[in-house]
Design a protein around this motif. Structure first.
Motif, PDB file in Angstrom:
ATOM      1  N   UNK A 197      65.575  33.644 138.318  1.00 23.30           N
ATOM      2  CA  UNK A 197      64.780  34.578 139.108  1.00 23.30           C
ATOM      3  C   UNK A 197      63.595  35.073 138.280  1.00 23.30           C
ATOM      4  N   UNK A 198      62.416  35.032 138.886  1.00 25.18           N
ATOM      5  CA  UNK A 198      61.207  35.484 138.200  1.00 25.18           C
ATOM      6  C   UNK A 198      60.440  36.455 139.085  1.00 25.18           C
ATOM      7  N   UNK A 199      59.705  37.352 138.430  1.00 25.09           N
ATOM      8  CA  UNK A 199      58.842  38.295 139.135  1.00 25.09           C
ATOM      9  C   UNK A 199      57.545  38.435 138.361  1.00 25.09           C
ATOM     10  N   UNK A 200      56.448  38.534 139.078  1.00 29.50           N
ATOM     11  CA  UNK A 200      55.151  38.755 138.462  1.00 29.50           C
ATOM     12  C   UNK A 200      55.070  40.214 138.006  1.00 29.50           C
ATOM     13  N   UNK A 201      54.449  40.460 136.867  1.00 25.85           N
ATOM     14  CA  UNK A 201      54.358  41.838 136.373  1.00 25.85           C
ATOM     15  C   UNK A 201      53.561  42.732 137.314  1.00 25.85           C
ATOM     16  N   UNK A 202      52.773  42.144 138.186  1.00 27.67           N
ATOM     17  CA  UNK A 202      51.997  42.933 139.144  1.00 27.67           C
ATOM     18  C   UNK A 202      52.854  43.474 140.277  1.00 27.67           C
ATOM     19  N   UNK A 203      54.054  42.934 140.450  1.00 26.12           N
ATOM     20  CA  UNK A 203      54.906  43.310 141.577  1.00 26.12           C
ATOM     21  C   UNK A 203      55.572  44.664 141.403  1.00 26.12           C
ATOM     22  N   UNK A 204      56.065  44.955 140.219  1.00 26.76           N
ATOM     23  CA  UNK A 204      56.828  46.182 140.028  1.00 26.76           C
ATOM     24  C   UNK A 204      57.101  46.409 138.550  1.00 26.76           C
ATOM     25  N   UNK A 205      57.638  47.578 138.252  1.00 28.91           N
ATOM     26  CA  UNK A 205      58.093  47.866 136.905  1.00 28.91           C
ATOM     27  C   UNK A 205      59.493  47.307 136.726  1.00 28.91           C
ATOM     28  N   UNK A 206      59.857  47.033 135.499  1.00 29.71           N
ATOM     29  CA  UNK A 206      61.182  46.509 135.190  1.00 29.71           C
ATOM     30  C   UNK A 206      62.220  47.615 135.301  1.00 29.71           C
ATOM     31  N   UNK A 207      63.401  47.249 135.779  1.00 27.46           N
ATOM     32  CA  UNK A 207      64.488  48.226 135.879  1.00 27.46           C
ATOM     33  C   UNK A 207      65.728  47.746 135.130  1.00 27.46           C
ATOM     34  N   UNK A 208      65.633  46.576 134.508  1.00 28.25           N
ATOM     35  CA  UNK A 208      66.740  46.010 133.744  1.00 28.25           C
ATOM     36  C   UNK A 208      66.160  45.127 132.645  1.00 28.25           C
ATOM     37  N   UNK A 209      66.971  44.757 131.644  1.00 26.55           N
ATOM     38  CA  UNK A 209      66.479  43.887 130.577  1.00 26.55           C
ATOM     39  C   UNK A 209      65.903  42.584 131.133  1.00 26.55           C
ATOM     40  N   UNK A 210      64.885  42.078 130.449  1.00 24.41           N
ATOM     41  CA  UNK A 210      64.177  40.895 130.934  1.00 24.41           C
ATOM     42  C   UNK A 210      63.581  40.118 129.773  1.00 24.41           C
ATOM     43  N   UNK A 211      63.145  38.901 130.085  1.00 27.23           N
ATOM     44  CA  UNK A 211      62.361  38.074 129.181  1.00 27.23           C
ATOM     45  C   UNK A 211      60.962  37.987 129.777  1.00 27.23           C
ATOM     46  N   UNK A 212      59.951  38.131 128.957  1.00 25.10           N
ATOM     47  CA  UNK A 212      58.558  38.052 129.397  1.00 25.10           C
ATOM     48  C   UNK A 212      57.992  36.670 129.081  1.00 25.10           C
ATOM     49  N   UNK A 213      57.310  36.088 130.070  1.00 29.84           N
ATOM     50  CA  UNK A 213      56.532  34.866 129.831  1.00 29.84           C
ATOM     51  C   UNK A 213      55.082  35.219 130.141  1.00 29.84           C
ATOM     52  N   UNK A 214      54.215  35.000 129.179  1.00 29.84           N
ATOM     53  CA  UNK A 214      52.816  35.374 129.342  1.00 29.84           C
ATOM     54  C   UNK A 214      51.906  34.254 128.845  1.00 29.84           C
ATOM     55  N   UNK A 215      50.643  34.515 128.931  1.00 31.60           N
ATOM     56  CA  UNK A 215      49.634  33.581 128.439  1.00 31.60           C
ATOM     57  C   UNK A 215      48.893  34.251 127.287  1.00 31.60           C
ATOM     58  N   UNK A 216      48.141  33.460 126.560  1.00 33.77           N
ATOM     59  CA  UNK A 216      47.296  33.983 125.494  1.00 33.77           C
ATOM     60  C   UNK A 216      45.874  34.026 126.019  1.00 33.77           C
ATOM     61  N   UNK A 217      45.191  35.114 125.752  1.00 32.84           N
ATOM     62  CA  UNK A 217      43.839  35.313 126.272  1.00 32.84           C
ATOM     63  C   UNK A 217      42.832  35.253 125.131  1.00 32.84           C
ATOM     64  N   UNK A 218      41.642  34.769 125.432  1.00 38.09           N
ATOM     65  CA  UNK A 218      40.560  34.769 124.442  1.00 38.09           C
ATOM     66  C   UNK A 218      40.940  34.035 123.173  1.00 38.09           C
ATOM     67  N   UNK A 219      40.694  34.663 122.071  1.00 39.99           N
ATOM     68  CA  UNK A 219      40.943  34.045 120.763  1.00 39.99           C
ATOM     69  C   UNK A 219      42.282  34.494 120.191  1.00 39.99           C
ATOM     70  N   UNK A 220      43.362  34.309 120.978  1.00 39.73           N
ATOM     71  CA  UNK A 220      44.704  34.655 120.496  1.00 39.73           C
ATOM     72  C   UNK A 220      45.113  36.075 120.815  1.00 39.73           C
ATOM     73  N   UNK A 221      44.584  36.646 121.884  1.00 41.49           N
ATOM     74  CA  UNK A 221      44.867  38.040 122.216  1.00 41.49           C
ATOM     75  C   UNK A 221      45.943  38.170 123.288  1.00 41.49           C
TER      76      UNK A 221
END
Length: 120
Positions: A22-46
Motif C-alpha cells: 500500500x502506498x500513499x502520496x505525501x500530498x494526500x495526508x499526514x502519516x498516522x503510523x510508521x512508514x517508509x518514504x520513497x522520494x526523488x532527488x532534486x537539483x544537485x543532490x537536494x
C-alpha cells in the motif's frame, strides 16, 4: 508497513505502482503510523522542498527511506536519500535510477520484507 512517496516527474510514482505494498502520496495526508518514504532527488543532490515540509510534521514516524535518482549526477546520485537517512537516523533501503527496473522492484520488496521482519 505503509509507504509514502513523493514524485515530481512520475518516476517514483511509476516505481511504487509496481510494488505489492500500500502506498500513499505525501500530498494526500499526514502519516498516522510508521512508514517508509520513497522520494526523488532534486537539483544537485537536494531533498525536495515538499518532502522537507512534509517531514517536519511526519518525520518522527519514518522508519526507512528509499530514493530515485539519475546516475548522470555522479556523487549526487540519490543524495536526497543519504541526507534524509542521516538527518532522521533511519536506514537507506535503496537507491534506484529513474523509475527503477524490475530487478530494483524485486530488491526493494525483498528488503522491505527483511526490514519489516527486523522492526517487528
Amino acid at each position: 508497513m505503509l509507504i509514502y512517496y513523493a514524485s515530481l516527474t512520475g518516476n517514483v510514482q511509476r516505481f511504487v505502482e509496481k510494488l505489492n505494498i500500500e502506498t500513499k502520496c505525501i500530498r494526500e495526508e499526514n502519516a498516522s503510523e510508521p512508514y517508509v518514504l520513497i522520494t526523488y532527488t532534486f537539483g544537485f543532490g537536494e531533498v525536495p522542498i515538499e518532502v522537507k515540509k512534509w517531514l517536519k510534521n511526519n518525520g518522527h514516524l519514518m522508519r526507512a527511506v528509499a530514493v530515485s535518482g539519475n546516475r548522470n549526477w555522479g556523487d549526487n546520485y540519490g543524495k536526497a536519500g543519504d541526507l534524509i537517512a542521516q538527518e532522521y537516523g533511519v536506514p537507506l533501503l535503496q537507491k534506484f535510477e529513474l523509475a527503477g527496473t524490475d530487478e530494483d522492484v524485486r530488491i526493494f520488496n525483498e528488503r522491505m520484507l527483511r526490514f519489516c521482519d527486523i522492526t517487528n
